[in-house]
Design a protein around this motif. Structure first.
Motif, short mmCIF file in Angstrom:
data_model
loop_
_atom_site.label_atom_id
_atom_site.label_comp_id
_atom_site.label_asym_id
_atom_site.label_seq_id
_atom_site.Cartn_x
_atom_site.Cartn_y
_atom_site.Cartn_z
N ASP A 27 1.02 -2.34 -2.54
CA ASP A 27 1.69 -1.22 -3.21
C ASP A 27 1.13 0.11 -2.72
N ASP A 28 1.37 1.16 -3.48
CA ASP A 28 0.87 2.49 -3.10
C ASP A 28 -0.65 2.53 -3.06
N ASN A 29 -1.30 1.76 -3.93
CA ASN A 29 -2.77 1.72 -3.91
C ASN A 29 -3.28 1.13 -2.60
N ALA A 31 -1.68 1.24 0.26
CA ALA A 31 -1.42 2.26 1.27
C ALA A 31 -2.47 3.36 1.21
N GLN A 32 -2.88 3.74 0.00
CA GLN A 32 -3.90 4.79 -0.15
C GLN A 32 -5.24 4.32 0.41
N THR A 135 -9.38 4.34 -5.43
CA THR A 135 -8.16 3.52 -5.44
C THR A 135 -8.56 2.07 -5.60
#
Length: 321
Positions: A27-29, A31-32, A135
């Motif tokens: 998810d976005d985490n 990707a971060q 993150t």
């Protein structure tokens, strides 16, 4: 008697399910976390205790060998001096299935004070470690493959796979190539295949078998015997390659009516033979030889002049074959 095969299959089924569930955590985490490691000007420091530490060591090794400088630090040793390895330019990847591992949590305040960015990889998004991190990557599993639910099995497998996902995502983002990979693996067979070039192994100078186009067949045979490569190049007066004569050619002319003392080598040579350039990878030369079913190659320069020769035995000695 226990059905060991069925028990093993059950473990595999459970761990396959754990891996399949990981897709929901990309998810976005995630990707971060990749962005933090991609933009890191220092090193990625991987920290974990117990089984998580063993997995962390492998993740650090995979990152390091795929273009992301990384190393593993044991949390117990970190509390006794090894924190000095970590700087504000580093990104710290902490691994704990519960997210409550005491030895890991004990060093978080120091990491925060140093100013290093913190990524947590846990099976509990509500854990202390997850909440303290910049993150969090979730590696939660439905069940451990251990029937007691105690021994880390599915959870360590999921963590290892997620570590591979991070490493490969970063590898692609960096444009990391096979040659880059070889530079960090020079001692292995893969490194030899990816780094070794023909000019590293070819026979050259006085060891290069070569005769002029006016030579007789017997002269070529003497040259082949002296140089021991099972072939000789034939050149004109400008030293440009005219052809090649090999042991195979010799066998083919045995039944022909030729006079090895009088007939010219040009009458029995192979014209326009397969050649290679000195900077060609040895692995590429091997593929040519296998595809064309030949045992040797003449290496030429830009003027089509022989500068070297090699055969399958050279590749074998070099560890390419």
């Amino acid at each position: 008697m226990k059905n060991f095969k069925q028990l093993a299959l059950n473990v595999i089924d459970i761990e396959q399910q754990a891996i399949a569930e990981l897709a929901g955590f990309i998810d976005d985490n995630f990707a971060q976390a990749c962005e933090l490691m991609f933009n890191c000007s220092g090193r990625v420091i991987v920290i974990g205790m117990g089984k998580s530490g063993h997995i962390g060591g492998k993740i650090a090794a995979t990152l390091a060998s795929t273009g992301t400088p990384a190393f593993f630090v044991h949390p117990g040793e970190a509390s006794h001096g090894d924190l000095g390895m970590i700087t504000a330019n580093d990104v710290v990847l902490t691994i704990s299935n519960s997210g409550e591992t005491g030895e890991v949590l004990a060093i978080i305040p120091v990491l925060k004070r140093i100013g290093a960015k913190l990524i947590a990889m846990t099976g509990n998004p509500e854990s202390t470690l997850a909440k303290l991190a910049d993150t969090h990557i979730c590696v939660q599993v439905s069940q451990e493959a251990c029937p007691l639910g105690l021994a880390p099995t599915s959870s360590t497998t999921a963590t290892l796979v997620m570590g591979d996902a991070l490493a490969v995502a970063l590898l692609n983002a960096r444009g990391f190539t096979a040659n880059d990979f070889a530079l960090s693996h020079p001692g292995g067979s893969l490194g030899r295949k990816l780094l070794l070039r023909l000019n590293d192994i070819m026979h050259q100078g006085e060891r290069l078998p070569c005769v002029g186009e006016t030579a007789k067949i017997k002269d070529a045979l003497v040259e082949m015997s002296l140089k021991g490569l099972g072939m000789t190049a034939i050149v004109d007066d400008q030293r440009q390659l005219r052809g090649l004569f090999t042991d195979g050619d010799l066998r083919r002319i045995l039944d022909a009516k030729v006079d090895i003392h009088q007939d010219s080598i040009t009458s029995v040579m192979t014209e326009k033979p397969y050649v290679a350039k000195h900077d060609m990878l040895a692995a590429e030369a091997l593929k040519i030889m296998e595809d064309k079913k030949i045992n040797g190659l003449i290496i030429v320069n830009d003027k089509n002049q022989p500068i070297g020769a090699m055969n399958m035995h050279d590749l074998l000695r070099a560890g390419v074959l």
